[in-house]
Scaffold this motif. Structure first.
Motif, PDB file in Angstrom:
ATOM      1  N   GLY A 238       8.649-102.266 -30.680  1.00  0.00           N
ATOM      2  CA  GLY A 238       8.509-103.694 -30.411  1.00  0.00           C
ATOM      3  C   GLY A 238       8.657-104.576 -31.636  1.00  0.00           C
ATOM      4  O   GLY A 238       8.441-104.142 -32.765  1.00  0.00           O
ATOM      5  N   ILE A 239       9.021-105.847 -31.395  1.00  0.00           N
ATOM      6  CA  ILE A 239       9.203-106.808 -32.491  1.00  0.00           C
ATOM      7  C   ILE A 239       7.833-107.253 -33.030  1.00  0.00           C
ATOM      8  O   ILE A 239       6.842-107.271 -32.298  1.00  0.00           O
ATOM      9  N   ALA A 240       7.823-107.628 -34.310  1.00  0.00           N
ATOM     10  CA  ALA A 240       6.562-108.019 -34.970  1.00  0.00           C
ATOM     11  C   ALA A 240       5.924-109.221 -34.273  1.00  0.00           C
ATOM     12  O   ALA A 240       4.700-109.297 -34.129  1.00  0.00           O
ATOM     13  N   GLU A 241       6.759-110.175 -33.823  1.00  0.00           N
ATOM     14  CA  GLU A 241       6.223-111.385 -33.182  1.00  0.00           C
ATOM     15  C   GLU A 241       5.449-111.034 -31.907  1.00  0.00           C
ATOM     16  O   GLU A 241       4.408-111.627 -31.619  1.00  0.00           O
ATOM     17  N   LEU A 242       5.979-110.081 -31.144  1.00  0.00           N
ATOM     18  CA  LEU A 242       5.277-109.700 -29.912  1.00  0.00           C
ATOM     19  C   LEU A 242       4.009-108.913 -30.234  1.00  0.00           C
ATOM     20  O   LEU A 242       2.963-109.118 -29.625  1.00  0.00           O
ATOM     21  N   LYS A 243       4.107-108.030 -31.224  1.00  0.00           N
ATOM     22  CA  LYS A 243       2.906-107.275 -31.620  1.00  0.00           C
ATOM     23  C   LYS A 243       1.795-108.217 -32.069  1.00  0.00           C
ATOM     24  O   LYS A 243       0.628-108.011 -31.746  1.00  0.00           O
TER      25      LYS A 243
ATOM     26  N   GLN B  30      11.321-108.958 -24.635  1.00  0.00           N
ATOM     27  CA  GLN B  30      10.241-109.034 -25.622  1.00  0.00           C
ATOM     28  C   GLN B  30       9.986-110.480 -26.035  1.00  0.00           C
ATOM     29  O   GLN B  30       8.841-110.912 -26.143  1.00  0.00           O
ATOM     30  N   TRP B  31      11.059-111.238 -26.250  1.00  0.00           N
ATOM     31  CA  TRP B  31      10.882-112.648 -26.626  1.00  0.00           C
ATOM     32  C   TRP B  31      10.260-113.439 -25.481  1.00  0.00           C
ATOM     33  O   TRP B  31       9.440-114.340 -25.699  1.00  0.00           O
ATOM     34  N   ALA B  32      10.621-113.089 -24.259  1.00  0.00           N
ATOM     35  CA  ALA B  32      10.001-113.748 -23.098  1.00  0.00           C
ATOM     36  C   ALA B  32       8.504-113.426 -23.057  1.00  0.00           C
ATOM     37  O   ALA B  32       7.678-114.292 -22.746  1.00  0.00           O
ATOM     38  N   ALA B  33       8.156-112.189 -23.408  1.00  0.00           N
ATOM     39  CA  ALA B  33       6.745-111.781 -23.391  1.00  0.00           C
ATOM     40  C   ALA B  33       5.938-112.500 -24.471  1.00  0.00           C
ATOM     41  O   ALA B  33       4.759-112.789 -24.285  1.00  0.00           O
ATOM     42  N   VAL B  34       6.587-112.784 -25.616  1.00  0.00           N
ATOM     43  CA  VAL B  34       5.905-113.558 -26.664  1.00  0.00           C
ATOM     44  C   VAL B  34       5.473-114.905 -26.073  1.00  0.00           C
ATOM     45  O   VAL B  34       4.327-115.343 -26.214  1.00  0.00           O
ATOM     46  N   GLU B  35       6.395-115.550 -25.359  1.00  0.00           N
ATOM     47  CA  GLU B  35       6.081-116.856 -24.754  1.00  0.00           C
ATOM     48  C   GLU B  35       5.015-116.684 -23.656  1.00  0.00           C
ATOM     49  O   GLU B  35       4.099-117.508 -23.533  1.00  0.00           O
ATOM     50  N   ALA B  36       5.120-115.601 -22.891  1.00  0.00           N
ATOM     51  CA  ALA B  36       4.124-115.377 -21.828  1.00  0.00           C
ATOM     52  C   ALA B  36       2.719-115.317 -22.430  1.00  0.00           C
ATOM     53  O   ALA B  36       1.800-115.970 -21.940  1.00  0.00           O
TER      54      ALA B  36
END
Ligand SMILES: Cc1ncc(COP(=O)(O)O)c(C=O)c1O
Length: 403
Positions: A72-77, A280-286
């Protein structure tokens, strides 16, 4: 293929997902012109919120379309660490976080990374259909511990105690539950964690997928939060599929002890690789964005739950508890078993009940046997009220026709 030796032994240890099979049957019957109401699907009927879709579109436009870090990307983590702290008072570092293509692969990777032949995994029943099969596929032995209707489908501490042996490696816990909707209060959960404290060789996989879907001011809690001494042997799992209406986006996540997370990363690096970059980017926003739609959805779910429970309890032969969360009810059809349908079919089990109901009235539900406890069936009420009312009146007509 007629030569059975071609297929692995592992394949014979599992069966296809019963819930997916029911959804497929309903879809097929509908395509052939039948008027079918599908109450089998385990997903919200609401669309993914617009801000989440916009974040995905922006990610595509920015060119976030390449491989990412396997886990996973750092932003999501970071968003996941913030979520665990905010909602569950659990502190994890980004290194302890793992993102997968859905909640299901999280469980799969955890079991693949830890189970050897002979290892036992305690699973309360009724259970989410995939737990025993994932355990069996990974070479372990599922040990089913009954959570009875008279206990609100909640596992009792003495039942958990009796299920644990020196071979137990994991206890899989799921609250709110798929398929019953039962959610454990803090004290009910503490009674279970007290048992687990006495068995330091047992690890806990808590599937908190329905955390945000609770009603009547229910307060959610998770094992490592209730009993901090379990933190060192708990994998806390969650995902965006249900609360954020993102089942198709395929993002699940977990956090836990570093050696386990590393081992799971090794499996993912040789199986799926990273979860979809855009999702993953969508999940960051979620996780970071506006959460207010959850309360709106929950108000609708609560109304539907109350309506369905009332309509079902008006039917002779059906007995339905009012669950605390998720979007399922798990009524008993014990009062219908032993009867005969108008076409002469004898109802010997919940599977017969579900099949005859689909044949006679075109209502697709999932039989309790698939979830390890009979005679019950699961209804997903994640559909509009008109459809639910019609479905319940068809179930009533079907039950009234049984002799
Ligand atoms: C209890 C539970 N855990 C995990 C999952 C899997 O979620 P995902 O669709 O993110 O793989 C589901 C989906 O139905 C579920 O009900």
């Amino acid at each position: 293929m007629s030569d059975d030796t071609f297929f692995s032994d592992a394949l014979s240890r599992i069966k296809p997902s019963a819930t997916m099979a029911v959804t497929d049957t309903a879809r097929r019957l509908r395509a052939s012109g039948r008027d079918v109401i599908g109450l089998g699907a385990g997903e919200p009927d609401f669309d993914t919120p617009a801000n989440i879709k916009a974040a995905a579109i922006a990610a595509i436009e920015r060119g976030e379309t390449k491989y990412t870090d396997v886990t996973g990307i750092a932003e999501l983590k970071q968003a996941i660490c913030d979520k665990f702290l905010r909602d569950n008072h659990l502190t994890y570092t980004k290194e302890q976080v793992f993102v997968a293509p859905g909640g299901k692969p999280v469980i799969y990777d955890a079991m693949m990374a830890t189970l050897n032949a002979g290892d036992e995994v305690v699973i309360p029943a009724p259970y989410w259909v995939s737990y025993p099969d994932i355990v069996a596929l990974a070479g372990g032995t599922p040990i089913i511990a009954a959570a009875r209707q008279e206990d609100g489908f909640k596992l009792q501490p003495d039942t958990l105690e009796a299920a644990i042996t020196p071979k137990t490696k994991w206890f899989i816990f799921n609250s709110p539950s798929n398929p019953t909707g039962a959610a454990y209060t803090e004290s009910e959960l503490k009674a279970l964690t007290d048992v687990l404290v006495r068995h330091p060789h047992v690890w806990i996989l808590t599937d908190d997928m329905y955390e945000h879907l609770t009603y009547d001011n229910f307060v959610f809690s998770t094992p490592a939060q209730i009993e901090p001494t379990l933190y060192e042997r708990t994998l806390t799992m969650n995902g965006v599929s249900k609360a954020y209406c993102m089942t198709g986006w395929r993002i699940g996540y977990c956090a836990g002890p570093l050696p386990l997370i590393k081992a799971m990363g090794k499996i993912q690096s040789q199986s799926t690789s990273n979860p979809t970059s855009i999702s993953q980017w969508a999940a960051v926003e979620a996780l970071n964005g506006d959460q207010s739609f959850i309360a709106k959805h929950n108000a609708a779910f609560k109304m539907r739950r109350n309506m369905v429970v009332e309509l079902l309890n008006n039917i002779e032969g059906i007995d339905c508890l009012t669950p605390e969360g998720a979007f399922y009810v798990y009524p008993s059809c014990a009062g219908c078993v032993g009867k005969v349908a108008p076409d002469g079919t004898k109802i010997n089990s919940d599977a017969d009940f579900a099949t005859a109901l689909l044949e006679a009235e075109g209502v697709a539900v999932v039989h309790g046997e698939a979830f390890g406890m009979s005679p019950f069936f699961r209804i997903s009420y994640a559909t509009d009220e008109k459809t639910l009312t019609e479905a319940c009146s068809r179930i009533a007509r079907f039950c009234a026709g049984l002799k």
